[in-house]
Enzyme design. Structure first.
Site, PDB file in Angstrom:
ATOM      1  N   HIS A 210       0.817  -1.208   0.000  1.00 25.63           N
ATOM      2  CA  HIS A 210       0.000   0.000   0.000  1.00 25.63           C
ATOM      3  C   HIS A 210       0.854   1.262   0.000  1.00 25.63           C
ATOM      4  CE1 HIS A 210      -4.014   1.728   0.496  1.00 25.63           C
ATOM      5  NE2 HIS A 210      -3.478   2.616   1.310  1.00 25.63           N
TER       6      HIS A 210
ATOM      7  N   TYR B 254       4.625   0.301  -2.940  1.00 25.64           N
ATOM      8  CA  TYR B 254       4.460  -0.104  -4.342  1.00 25.64           C
ATOM      9  C   TYR B 254       5.592  -1.047  -4.775  1.00 25.64           C
ATOM     10  CZ  TYR B 254       0.973   3.613  -4.652  1.00 25.64           C
ATOM     11  OH  TYR B 254      -0.137   4.396  -4.464  1.00 25.64           O
TER      12      TYR B 254
ATOM     13  N   LYS C 206      -7.124  13.119  -8.188  1.00 25.16           N
ATOM     14  CA  LYS C 206      -6.553  11.806  -7.909  1.00 25.16           C
ATOM     15  C   LYS C 206      -7.685  10.819  -7.652  1.00 25.16           C
ATOM     16  CE  LYS C 206      -3.181   9.422  -4.955  1.00 25.16           C
ATOM     17  NZ  LYS C 206      -2.420   9.492  -3.687  1.00 25.16           N
TER      18      LYS C 206
ATOM     19  N   HIS D 286     -10.374   2.202  -1.499  1.00 23.97           N
ATOM     20  CA  HIS D 286     -10.603   1.845  -0.099  1.00 23.97           C
ATOM     21  C   HIS D 286     -11.365   0.524  -0.087  1.00 23.97           C
ATOM     22  CE1 HIS D 286     -10.541   3.860   4.065  1.00 23.97           C
ATOM     23  NE2 HIS D 286      -9.321   3.847   3.562  1.00 23.97           N
ATOM     24  N   ASN D 287     -10.759  -0.465  -0.771  1.00 24.07           N
ATOM     25  CA  ASN D 287     -11.446  -1.726  -1.030  1.00 24.07           C
ATOM     26  C   ASN D 287     -11.582  -2.600   0.210  1.00 24.07           C
ATOM     27  OD1 ASN D 287     -11.331  -0.825  -3.683  1.00 24.07           O
ATOM     28  ND2 ASN D 287      -9.505  -2.020  -4.169  1.00 24.07           N
TER      29      ASN D 287
ATOM     30  N   ASP E 260      -1.260  14.890   4.104  1.00 17.90           N
ATOM     31  CA  ASP E 260      -2.376  14.202   4.746  1.00 17.90           C
ATOM     32  C   ASP E 260      -1.863  13.011   5.539  1.00 17.90           C
ATOM     33  OD1 ASP E 260      -4.762  12.706   5.222  1.00 17.90           O
ATOM     34  OD2 ASP E 260      -4.503  11.712   3.286  1.00 17.90           O
TER      35      ASP E 260
ATOM     36  N   SER F   8      -6.259   7.265  12.499  1.00 14.84           N
ATOM     37  CA  SER F   8      -7.373   8.164  12.799  1.00 14.84           C
ATOM     38  C   SER F   8      -7.489   9.191  11.683  1.00 14.84           C
ATOM     39  CB  SER F   8      -7.140   8.870  14.140  1.00 14.84           C
ATOM     40  OG  SER F   8      -7.166   7.954  15.206  1.00 14.84           O
ATOM     41  N   GLN F   9      -8.719   9.553  11.383  1.00 12.38           N
ATOM     42  CA  GLN F   9      -8.985  10.391  10.210  1.00 12.38           C
ATOM     43  C   GLN F   9      -8.885  11.886  10.523  1.00 12.38           C
ATOM     44  OE1 GLN F   9     -10.048   8.808   6.855  1.00 12.38           O
ATOM     45  NE2 GLN F   9      -8.603   7.657   8.086  1.00 12.38           N
TER      46      GLN F   9
ATOM     47  N   GLY G 250      -2.289   8.445  -9.112  1.00 11.33           N
ATOM     48  CA  GLY G 250      -2.909   7.131  -9.142  1.00 11.33           C
ATOM     49  C   GLY G 250      -2.672   6.344  -7.874  1.00 11.33           C
ATOM     50  N   ASN G 251      -3.067   5.093  -7.915  1.00 12.35           N
ATOM     51  CA  ASN G 251      -3.076   4.238  -6.746  1.00 12.35           C
ATOM     52  C   ASN G 251      -3.044   2.784  -7.202  1.00 12.35           C
ATOM     53  OD1 ASN G 251      -5.566   2.787  -4.840  1.00 12.35           O
ATOM     54  ND2 ASN G 251      -3.745   3.523  -3.834  1.00 12.35           N
TER      55      ASN G 251
END
Length: 759
Positions: A46, A49, A88, A92-93, A265, A310-311, A535-536
C-alpha cells in the site's frame, strides 16, 4: 524491557523473512518493536508499491499541461488563465468490505484530503464501485452500506458527487471495490507539496485527535482476506465529515499566508507515513516528539500513536517563527494544533517518547530504498481455450426484444438512479450535465471573467471482463472509453489518474495481468496525449485464493470550452435524425450479452484501432462545439441496442408531469452478421448521435473531414423502440426494466434476509 522480535512477530507484521533480513542489514542491529512496525507499514504494498513500481515507471507522466505528476498527494494540470486542477483516484477496497459504511466514507475523506492538501478546493467527486453477483447474500448489504457511506461523507462536506460507475460480477463476491475520485481547483502558481524543507522548521500536527482506530490499516490493505475477515473490523477507520470540513477551511486559509512550507495528509500508516514521506521528498531528517501529539485515548503507546490511522489529520511543516499564526487559524476553526517535531539535517527519522528515543531509522530505506520486486509473470493458463471460443455456434434468441429487456435489467447496465439520488450532485450548483450521462461536466466555481466559460469533463471506467480476456487490450479500451465519454460532451481529454485493482501479485498470472494493463494504459495515453499524473495501486484483492477480475480503473479529466456548448446523452426532439459514428462489426467477445444470455465469458475483446477511435471522437467533439447535435451517447456495455434504449429513456421527469420521461425511435440497421451480434456486440469506437435534419449534411461533411464513418439509422419519435426486422418494444417497458434493475437486487435481499449483515 525490549520485546524480542520472533519470526512470528515478523510474520504478523506482514514482512517476509528475507525482508526482515534486509532490515537487519540496513540497521546493523535488531529493530525495536516500534521500528519493526514502521518498516512494516512503509514496506507494505500500500505504501511502497514494491511489486508495481518497476512497471509504473513506464507510464507517460509529462506534458504541456502537467504542473505536478505522480509522487505527490495529487496530480495537477494547467487549465489556462491562471487556473489549475488537482485530482486523484484512490481505493478503499479492503476497509469497505469489512465495514462498508465507514470504509467507503473514510475513502471519500482520504481522497478529499489528498486534493485540498495541494492547495485546491474540491469541487467534484466521482466513484467506481464493484460488487459481487447480485444474488449473493452479501451484495445488497455492501451496496447499501457503501453508497450510504459515500453520500453521507460527501454530502456533509459540501462536495457534489457528480458521476461514476457501478458494476457487478461474481469475482467481487468476497472483495468489493470502492475507488474514489476527487477534483479541486487552485491557482496555477500556488501549488503546495508534501515536503519537509528547511532545517529547523517546526513540524505541526493539525486536525482531529489520535485514537486507536485503523492501526495497521495499510498492512491489512496489503493482504488477502480469509475466514478471519470480520476480526479485522477494528482496523477500519471511523470518519467525521464535519471535522474534515473544518480542516478543509483551515487549510485553505493557511494557504493564503506565508506560513506553510509543506503539508501532507495523514492517511495510510498515519503519522509514520506522512512524516517519513515528507522527510524523503525534502532530502532531510525529522525528529518527532510523540508526547506532544493530541490523543483521544489514554494509555496509547508510541507504536499505536505512530501507526494509528485516525482520520481528519494533517502534518504541516511551517516556516520557523510562524507557529503562532498557524495556531491562531487552526484554533479559530476549533482544531487541535501542536508543534510535534523539527526538520533536521541528519537524514534520519527519529521518534521521541518521554525523553527516550523509541525509533531511530535512516530515511532512505523507508522510502526510495524500500524493496522493489521484479516478480515472475506468465499469461493466465485459461486464456488459450477462452480465446478459441466460437460464439457463432450459440443459438440466437427467438425474441430479441425480450433479450434487450433482460439486458437492461442487469444491474451493471440498469439505471444507477438509486445510487446517485443518494448523492447531493447539485450542491454549489457546479453541474452542467446531470448524473447518468456519459461524462460529468462541472462549471468552474470561480468568480473571474476569464473562467466563466470553462468547464471540466470527468469520466471513470473500465471493463474488467475485457481486462481478464486480454489485459493489454482491455486497459486500452478503458482509456479509449473515458476519452470517448468526454468527447460526447464536447470535451478535450487532458490527463488521467488511475486505480489499479488486482489480485495477489505473487501469482505469476496476476503479475502478468498487471504489467499488461499498465502497458495498455501507457500506450493508449500516449496516443490520446493524456499523461498519467496520479494514481493508486491496490493488490491482494483476493478472498481465500479467489481473485477479482483485473480492474485498472481509469479516471480522465477533459476541458470543455465553452461550457455552455455541451451535449446530453438522451434523444431530445421528435423528427431528429439518428446516426452512428463508427461501424457495425458484431463483436461479442467478453460482452455483457454473452454472459447474460449464454453464461459465457470468453472470446477476445473487440479490436481497437486508435486512429479510428480518435477520428470518431474528433468528429463528435467538433460537432458538439459547433452546436450540430441534440444528443451524443457512447456505445459500450450492451452494444447498440442498449445505447438506443438508453437514449430513449434517460430523461428527467418534468415536475408537472407534462410529458413522459422517454421518447421513442424507429431505426433500420444493416446487419452484416447475426442480428443479435450486431445489436448487442460491444464494438469499439462508436458514438450514437441525434441531430436536427437541417444539420445532417454539415455533420456528414465534418465526419468525412475527420475520417470517421457515419451510418444514418433512422429518426426520433413515437413511444416504441423499433428496429426494423429485429424488435419493437414500448419504451415504457424498457424504462420499467432499466429503472428496476438495482432496486430488484435490494428487494430480493430484503425478502430472504432478516439479518442486517450477512456473514
Amino acid at each position: 524491557m525490549t520485546e524480542p522480535i520472533t519470526p512470528e512477530i515478523v510474520a504478523q507484521h506482514g514482512l517476509k523473512p528475507e525482508e526482515y533480513q534486509r532490515i537487519l542489514e540496513h540497521l546493523g542491529r535488531t529493530p525495536t518493536l516500534t521500528e519493526l512496525g514502521v518498516f512494516s507499514v512503509m514496506w507494505s504494498e500500500h505504501c511502497s508499491y514494491k511489486s508495481s513500481r518497476v512497471h509504473l515507471k513506464t507510464f507517460p507522466t509529462s506534458g504541456p499541461r502537467v504542473l505536478q505528476g505522480p509522487g505527490e498527494n495529487a496530480g495537477v494540470v494547467d487549465l489556462g488563465d491562471g487556473l489549475a486542477a488537482a485530482f486523484k483516484m484512490e481505493s478503499h477496497n479492503h476497509p469497505s468490505y469489512i465495514e462498508p459504511y465507514q470504509g467507503a466514507a473514510t475513502g471519500v475523506g482520504g481522497i478529499l484530503r489528498d486534493v485540498f492538501t495541494m492547495g485546491a478546493r474540491p469541487i467534484a467527486s466521482l466513484n467506481a464501485l464493484r460488487f459481487g453477483d447480485p444474488s449473493h447474500p452479501r451484495t445488497a448489504y455492501l451496496l447499501e452500506g457503501v453508497v450510504a457511506g459515500i453520500g453521507g461523507y460527501g454530502n456533509c462536506m459540501g462536495v457534489p458527487t457528480v458521476g461514476g460507475e457501478v458494476a457487478f460480477h461474481p469475482s467481487y463476491n468476497g472483495n468489493c471495490l470502492v475507488n474514489a475520485f476527487t477534483l479541486g481547483i487552485l491557482p496555477a502558481d500556488k501549488i503546495f507539496r508534501g515536503t519537509a524543507a528547511g532545517v529547523g522548521n517546526p513540524v505541526m500536527y493539525v486536525g482531529a485527535k489520535t485514537g486507536r482506530d485503523g492501526i495497521h490499516g495499510a498492512t491489512m490493505a496489503s493482504a488477502e482476506f480469509d475466514a478471519s475477515t470480520e476480526e479485522k473490523r477494528p482496523t477500519v477507520q471511523v470518519g467525521d465529515p464535519f471535522m474534515e470540513k473544518l480542516l478543509l477551511e483551515a487549510c485553505l486559509e493557511l494557504f493564503q499566508t506565508d506560513a506553510v512550507v509543506g503539508i501532507q495528509d495523514m492517511g495510510a500508516a498515519g503519522l509514520t507515513s506522512s512524516s517519513v514521506e515528507m522527510a524523503g521528498r525534502g532530502g532531510n531528517g525529522l525528529d518527532l516528539f510523540l508526547d506532544q501529539v493530541p490523543l483521544r485515548e489514554e494509555g496509547m503507546t508510541p507504536y499505536e500513536i505512530l501507526l494509528s490511522e485516525s482520520q481528519e489529520r494533517m502534518l504541516l511543516v511551517a516556516a520557523e517563527g510562524k507557529e503562532e499564526l498557524v495556531r491562531s487559524i487552526c484554533e479559530k476553526w476549533d482544531l487541535d494544533v501542536a508543534v510535534i517535531g523539527r526538520v533536521t539535517a541528519s537524514g534520519r527519522w527519529r521518534a521521541h517518547w518521554r525523553g527516550a528515543v523509541v525509533a531511530d531509522l535512516p530515511v532512505d530505506p523507508l522510502t526510495e530504498g524500500a524493496p522493489k520486486y521484479h516478480r515472475p509473470m506468465a499469461p493466465h493458463p485459461a486464456l488459450p481455450a477462452l480465446h478459441a471460443f466460437d460464439a457463432a455456434a450459440l443459438p440466437e434468441p427467438a425474441d430479441l426484444g425480450a433479450a434487450l429487456l433482460r439486458l437492461l435489467a442487469r444491474p451493471t447496465i440498469a439505471s444507477k438512479e438509486w445510487v446517485y439520488r443518494q448523492y447531493d450532485h447539485m450542491v454549489r450548483l457546479v453541474g452542467a450535465v446531470r448524473p447518468g450521462g456519459d461524462a460529468a461536466v462541472v462549471r468552474l466555481a470561480v468568480s473571474h471573467d476569464a473562467h466563466a466559460h470553462k468547464g471540466i469533463a470527468l469520466s471513470v471506467g473500465v471493463n474488467g471482463r475485457f481486462c481478464f480476456l486480454d489485459p493489454y487490450l482491455g486497459a486500452m479500451h478503458a482509456v479509449a472509453e473515458c476519452a470517448r465519454n468526454i468527447a460526447c460532451v464536447g470535451g478535450e481529454p487532458i490527463a488521467i489518474t488511475d486505480c489499479l485493482n488486482f489480485g495477489n501479485p505473487e501469482k505469476p498470472e496476476i503479475m502478468w495481468q498487471f504489467a499488461e494493463c499498465v502497458r495498455g494504459i501507457g500506450d493508449a495515453c500516449r496516443a490520446f496525449g493524456t499523461p498519467v499524473v496520479s494514481g493508486n495501486v491496490s493488490l491482494y484483492n483476493e478472498t481465500e485464493g479467489q481473485g477479482i477480475l483485473p480492474t485498472p480503473t481509469v479516471g480522465m479529466v477533459g476541458l470543455v470550452e465553452p461550457v455552455e456548448r455541451t451535449c446530453h446523452s438522451t434523444f431530445r426532439d421528435a423528427g431528429d435524425v439518428i446516426a452512428l459514428v463508427g461501424s457495425l462489426q458484431g463483436e461479442v467477445g467478453g460482452s455483457e450479452y454473452l454472459s447474460a444470455e449464454h453464461g459465457k465469458e470468453a472470446g477476445r475483446p473487440p479490436a481497437l484501432d486508435l486512429a479510428r477511435e480518435k477520428a470518431v471522437q474528433e468528429t463528435v467533439r467538433r460537432a458538439v462545439r459547433a452546436g450540430l447535435l441534440s444528443s451524443a451517447h457512447d456505445c459500450s456495455e450492451g452494444g447498440l441496442a442498449v445505447a438506443l434504449a438508453e437514449s430513449c429513456m434517460m430523461h428527467e421527469v418534468p415536475a408537472d408531469g407534462s410529458k413522459p420521461a422517454w421518447i421513442g425511435c424507429a431505426v433500420r440497421i444493416p446487419f452484416p452478421v447475426r442480428k443479435d451480434f450486431v445489436l448487442f456486440g460491444e464494438d469499439a469506437s462508436r458514438i450514437l448521435v441525434s441531430l436536427p435534419k437541417e444539420n445532417a449534411a454539415r455533420f456528414v461533411d465534418l465526419a468525412q473531414q475527420c475520417g470517421a464513418p457515419v451510418i444514418r439509422l433512422g429518426a426520433v419519435g413515437g413511444d416504441r423502440l423499433e428496429i426494423q426486422g429485429a424488435l419493437s418494444v414500448p419504451v415504457e417497458d424498457l424504462a420499467r426494466a432499466w429503472r428496476d434493475g438495482i432496486p430488484a437486487v435490494l428487494r430480493r435481499d430484503a425478502a430472504h434476509a432478516g439479518t442486517t449483515a450477512p456473514a
